[in-house]
Design a protein around this motif. Structure first.
Motif, PDB file in Angstrom:
ATOM      1  N   TYR A 113      -5.074   7.499  -9.796  1.00 17.66           N
ATOM      2  CA  TYR A 113      -4.079   6.439  -9.874  1.00 17.66           C
ATOM      3  C   TYR A 113      -3.948   5.645  -8.570  1.00 17.66           C
ATOM      4  CZ  TYR A 113      -2.277   8.116 -14.395  1.00 17.66           C
ATOM      5  OH  TYR A 113      -2.138   8.469 -15.721  1.00 17.66           O
ATOM      6  N   SER A 114      -4.068   6.303  -7.423  1.00 17.33           N
ATOM      7  CA  SER A 114      -3.951   5.577  -6.151  1.00 17.33           C
ATOM      8  C   SER A 114      -5.035   4.519  -6.017  1.00 17.33           C
ATOM      9  CB  SER A 114      -4.048   6.555  -4.968  1.00 17.33           C
ATOM     10  OG  SER A 114      -2.922   7.400  -4.923  1.00 17.33           O
TER      11      SER A 114
ATOM     12  N   VAL B  32       0.741   3.938  -3.222  1.00 15.98           N
ATOM     13  CA  VAL B  32       0.256   5.305  -3.008  1.00 15.98           C
ATOM     14  C   VAL B  32       1.372   6.306  -3.298  1.00 15.98           C
ATOM     15  CG1 VAL B  32      -0.600   6.942  -1.294  1.00 15.98           C
ATOM     16  CG2 VAL B  32      -1.539   4.631  -1.377  1.00 15.98           C
TER      17      VAL B  32
ATOM     18  N   SER C  96       1.842   6.611  -7.069  1.00 21.44           N
ATOM     19  CA  SER C  96       0.705   7.288  -7.698  1.00 21.44           C
ATOM     20  C   SER C  96       0.783   8.797  -7.510  1.00 21.44           C
ATOM     21  CB  SER C  96      -0.612   6.753  -7.123  1.00 21.44           C
ATOM     22  OG  SER C  96      -0.735   5.366  -7.352  1.00 21.44           O
ATOM     23  N   LEU C  97       1.139   9.226  -6.310  1.00 21.86           N
ATOM     24  CA  LEU C  97       1.263  10.659  -6.038  1.00 21.86           C
ATOM     25  C   LEU C  97       2.410  11.272  -6.842  1.00 21.86           C
ATOM     26  CD1 LEU C  97       0.617  10.700  -2.177  1.00 21.86           C
ATOM     27  CD2 LEU C  97      -0.953  11.373  -4.008  1.00 21.86           C
TER      28      LEU C  97
ATOM     29  N   THR D  43       0.826  -1.209   0.000  1.00 20.87           N
ATOM     30  CA  THR D  43       0.000   0.000   0.000  1.00 20.87           C
ATOM     31  C   THR D  43       0.862   1.262   0.000  1.00 20.87           C
ATOM     32  OG1 THR D  43      -1.803  -1.138   1.155  1.00 20.87           O
ATOM     33  CG2 THR D  43      -1.794   1.274   1.238  1.00 20.87           C
ATOM     34  N   LYS D  44       1.901   1.275   0.819  1.00 20.58           N
ATOM     35  CA  LYS D  44       2.805   2.434   0.861  1.00 20.58           C
ATOM     36  C   LYS D  44       3.486   2.645  -0.486  1.00 20.58           C
ATOM     37  CE  LYS D  44       3.805   1.882   5.809  1.00 20.58           C
ATOM     38  NZ  LYS D  44       4.839   1.476   6.801  1.00 20.58           N
TER      39      LYS D  44
ATOM     40  N   GLY E  23      -4.356   1.559  -8.214  1.00 24.55           N
ATOM     41  CA  GLY E  23      -3.262   0.820  -7.580  1.00 24.55           C
ATOM     42  C   GLY E  23      -3.757  -0.090  -6.472  1.00 24.55           C
TER      43      GLY E  23
END
Length: 451
Positions: A369-370, A325, A328-329, A321-322, A373
């Motif tokens: 995008y997040s 994200v 994506s950012l 998850t980390k 993902g």
């Protein structure tokens, strides 16, 4: 177990294992996307926007045709990874042999279906008359070559289930280089048009499949099986189908959702179709880190579920998850401000309207995008655990949301509504996966541990 290129993911740092496994996958997936990108770049620049639109409109149908075989391959790999985690060498061999028979039947069936149903399916998508013949040609050739594409994906998933993401990468790079060479030769030298890029892809994938299979049979001891023992096992066939059919249906639902979206896009003519094709090719490349990480999560989860290490699965989820994200950012401003530069690669400079609309098609989804993902992370974790019904439900969610959003938003806002439909679909689908993961009900779904 004797050491080779396989990797035991039940011990060691989850974050490091996921990254180490995902990076070769990412490189491989980027090369895989280069197949599609090179096809689009070559036909877009040498054959024009109609040829580009013709290739682009076949994408969802191609994925639908491959869905059954790819889903069954995924089911086999889940079983294999869980047996690997449980250190059950005998059933690893049985799952490999059984999978070969299951995949062959699936590939032949879907290849025949795709060949004869090409035109009716394209007509259902409202494919314009000026490009439908080219699209039919491309789709029929891909259906004939499904054996090569499916065989490579099957053996690649088996090797990855055993923790080897390097070998499939090597053969994929070889195939990609060959594909680029053949694209240029078939289209520029022999003037074969869309048929040329289709044959280039098929030939390249067959080369990758043959090389990967020969390597597996010769070098991986766990897969070295005498011919007299290379026969299907009824119990494992049942398990493969129990896991593979829901994954195949999930893939089918995803492809149906993109087909529905393509049908809406096709209503706006070849200019919008060409813009959407170029934007989709770029988007698919950007999403590859998520796809690769998700594939790593499947193997990581499968092995640790087989070993009964649920806490490691949770740690793997947190790390994934980390990663997703953060990436994506990072990509949001890159695509929002730099997408125009990339999209110029696909389109002739004089097609300014196609380029302008293509930039629009990139800018809206980049804010989501997040969420896409997290679809990859949750869907693959649940599949690796054997909880395959929820990923199938996520596929249904994609179909419903894309159909509803695409039609409603395009009715009110024109073709711009299509780009928002994609982002909102990602948001709601990711929510379904996250809710299921948080419930913890995936922990008791393994067919290996329950047996």
């Amino acid at each position: 177990m004797k050491k080779d290129m396989t990797t035991d993911m039940t011990v060691g740092s989850p974050a490091k294992l996921l990254l180490r496994f995902a990076i070769p996958l990412l490189i491989g997936n980027v090369f895989q996307q280069l197949y599609n990108m090179v096809d689009a770049i070559v036909v877009g620049n040498y054959e024009g926007k109609e040829a580009l639109a013709a290739v682009g409109t076949t994408g969802p149908i191609n994925f639908l045709i491959f869905s059954l075989a790819l889903g069954l391959a995924a089911g086999i790999s889940i079983i294999t990874s869980q047996y690997f985690g449980a250190k059950d060498e005998e059933n690893i061999k049985k799952s490999f042999a059984t999978g070969a028979y299951v995949i062959i039947v699936a590939l032949v069936t879907m290849g025949i279906l795709g060949f004869f149903a090409s035109r009716p399916m394209l007509e259902l998508l409202n494919t314009p008359e000026n490009i439908i013949d080219q699209s039919v040609t491309y789709l029929k050739i891909c259906s004939v070559g499904i054996i090569g594409i499916g065989a490579y994906n099957w053996i690649a998933t088996i090797l990855r289930a055993l923790g080897d993401s390097i070998t499939p990468l090597i053969f994929l790079i070889v195939a990609c280089v060959l594909n680029i060479i053949l694209d240029l030769v078939f289209v520029i030298v022999f003037h074969m048009g869309v048929a040329g890029v289709a044959w280039a892809t098929i030939i390249s994938q067959i080369v990758a499949a043959i090389g990967c299979i020969l390597y597996a049979l010769k070098k991986v001891e766990l897969l070295r099986i005498p011919m007299k023992e290379f026969r299907p096992d009824k119990g494992i066939v049942k398990k493969c189908l129990l896991l593979g059919i829901p994954v195949a249906l999930q893939n089918s639902f995803v492809s149906l959702s993109t087909m529905a979206l393509q049908g809406v896009i096709n209503n706006y003519g070849d200019t919008i179709m060409a813009s959407a094709t170029a934007a989709t090719r770029i988007e698919q490349l950007i999403l590859q880190p998520g796809v690769s990480l998700g594939m790593a999560v499947t193997t990581f989860t499968g092995q640790n579920i087989g070993a009964g290490k649920f806490d490691r699965v949770k740690k793997g989820f947190a790390s994934a998850t980390k990663f997703i994200v953060g990436f994506s950012l990072f990509m949001l401003p890159v695509i929002y401000f730099g997408g125009g530069t990339i999209i110029n690669l696909f389109i002739k400079a004089e097609d300014k309207e196609v380029i302008r609309i293509g930039i629009e098609a990139l800018r809206v989804p980049c804010f989501f995008y997040s969420f896409v993902g997290m679809i990859f992370v949750t869907r693959n974790l649940l599949s690796g655990a054997g909880d395959v019904k929820i990923p199938m439900l996520m596929g249904v969610t994609e179909v419903v949301c894309r159909v509803v959003f695409a039609n409603i938003l395009s009715f009110h806002f024109g073709y711009q509504g299509i780009w928002w439909a994609t982002g909102l679909t990602w948001l709601l689908t990711a929510t379904v996966g996250c809710i299921r993961y948080a419930s913890g009900k995936w922990k008791d779904k393994s067919l290996v541990t329950s047996s």
